[in-house]
Scaffold this active site. Structure first.
Site, mmCIF file in Angstrom:
data_model
loop_
_atom_site.group_PDB
_atom_site.id
_atom_site.type_symbol
_atom_site.label_atom_id
_atom_site.label_comp_id
_atom_site.label_asym_id
_atom_site.label_seq_id
_atom_site.Cartn_x
_atom_site.Cartn_y
_atom_site.Cartn_z
ATOM 1 C CB CYS A 166 -63.501 -1.187 -3.560
ATOM 2 S SG CYS A 166 -63.207 -1.895 -1.927
ATOM 3 C CB THR A 167 -64.980 -6.822 -3.616
ATOM 4 O OG1 THR A 167 -63.845 -6.832 -2.736
ATOM 5 C CG2 THR A 167 -64.544 -7.255 -5.008
ATOM 6 C CG ASP A 190 -61.623 -8.571 0.128
ATOM 7 O OD1 ASP A 190 -60.910 -7.854 -0.584
ATOM 8 O OD2 ASP A 190 -62.459 -8.091 0.923
ATOM 9 C CB SER A 191 -58.261 -6.754 2.540
ATOM 10 O OG SER A 191 -59.428 -6.020 2.239
ATOM 11 C CB CYS A 213 -59.270 -7.963 -3.144
ATOM 12 S SG CYS A 213 -58.460 -6.467 -2.544
ATOM 13 C CB THR A 240 -56.570 -3.300 -3.552
ATOM 14 O OG1 THR A 240 -57.639 -2.393 -3.285
ATOM 15 C CG2 THR A 240 -55.254 -2.652 -3.230
#
Ligand code: DGL
Length: 290
Positions: free
Chosen positions: A190-191, A11-12, A74, A76
């Site tokens: 969104c996680t 993830d980000s 994620c 996105t």
């Protein structure tokens, strides 16, 4: 590939930990490798080509660990880059979170004839229309209302929680357009958002089912491992490890991640994002709680 290979989750930032929590429940014996691209978040305000480059660098970096499964935890990155990275890494099994989130939404609205489903997500996820497509594939007659909530990821990464007035204001602002339309279910697209689940549930009220992709995502991984004969037996060992990598600020990640997961996570390994394209991860055998 064998049963001992780890599962990679990326993830980000912190958001994918909401998926780690579900994976840990569904697959307690598996070793998990977590990558938070903390230097380059948020992904949600970036374009598809930039996010796809980031995700592909991360997967290439972690590929020497021979993951038996890669979860893009994620929304996105799933919306913008899943087909491209699958094509780039044909030997890996890669799944995302959007189909899982859409599935959770249609299950939540059950038999309602023309359900209204609200989705909050990053700007990039909203623009991609991935949720409309995934929900309409399952329920043609569903009405899908998308609401971008760009401030929530930076707020969560800042460590602010439900009781913070700024968080409450942001959540109310983003949810009011959906609640006034009378949605039946709300997808946390969104996680990161399940970290604020309590406040979100309180804000939308008891008539709106609040869902996210984590559990469905974890069960999809379980099914895939099982059908490939790659699932670890629960007795070997009883609890898998969690190893984390970040591209910036390990201490902060450790603090927030431990608070969110409810147990101390081991210190993450730091990798400079500029070095990602040419570096390769090594797995030092540090057994840890996770
Ligand atoms: N957790 C990511 C998602 O699910 C957040 C993306 C971001 O960094 O903006 O979309």
């Amino acid at each position: 590939l064998n049963k001992q290979s780890p599962i990679v989750v990326l993830d980000s930032g912190l958001g994918g930990l909401t998926v780690v929590r579900s994976l840990r429940q569904a697959l307690p014996a598996e070793d998990l490798v977590y990558f938070g691209d903390t230097a380059r978040l948020p992904y949600g305000s970036k374009t598809a080509s930039v996010v796809t480059t980031f995700v592909s660098q991360i997967i290439r970096y972690l590929q020497p660990l021979e993951p038996k499964h890669v979860v893009i935890a994620c929304n996105t990155a799933t919306a913008l880059s899943l087909p491209d990275v699958r094509a780039e890494f044909p030997s890996l099994t890669i799944t995302g979170v959007i189909e899982a989130g859409a599935q959770a939404a249609v299950e939540a609205v059950g038999a309602i004839e023309e359900p209204m489903i609200g989705v909050i997500a990053t700007e990039a996820t909203v623009r991609s229309q991935a949720y409309e497509k995934a929900i309409h594939k399952r329920r043609m007659k569903a009405r899908v209302l998308l609401q971008p909530a760009p401030l929530l990821v930076p707020i969560i990464e800042d460590g602010r929680m439900d009781a913070d007035p700024l968080v409450q204001l942001a959540v109310r602002q983003y949810l009011t357009p959906l609640t006034t339309r009378g949605i039946d279910a709300l997808v946390l697209g969104c996680t990161h958002y399940p970290i604020l689940r309590g406040l979100i549930e309180e804000t939308v009220g008891p008539k709106v089912a609040v869902v996210d992709s984590a559990d469905h995502c974890a069960h999809e991984v379980l099914r895939k491992l099982e059908s490939a004969g790659l699932r670890r037996e629960v007795s070997e060992p009883t609890r898998g490890t969690l190893r984390c990598w970040v591209t910036d600020d390990g201490p902060r990640f450790t603090r927030l991640a431990s608070r969110f997961l409810g147990y101390e996570i081991p210190r993450p390994t730091w990798i400079n994002p500029d070095e990602l394209p040419n570096a390769r991860a090594e797995l030092v055998d540090v057994r840890s709680v996770g």
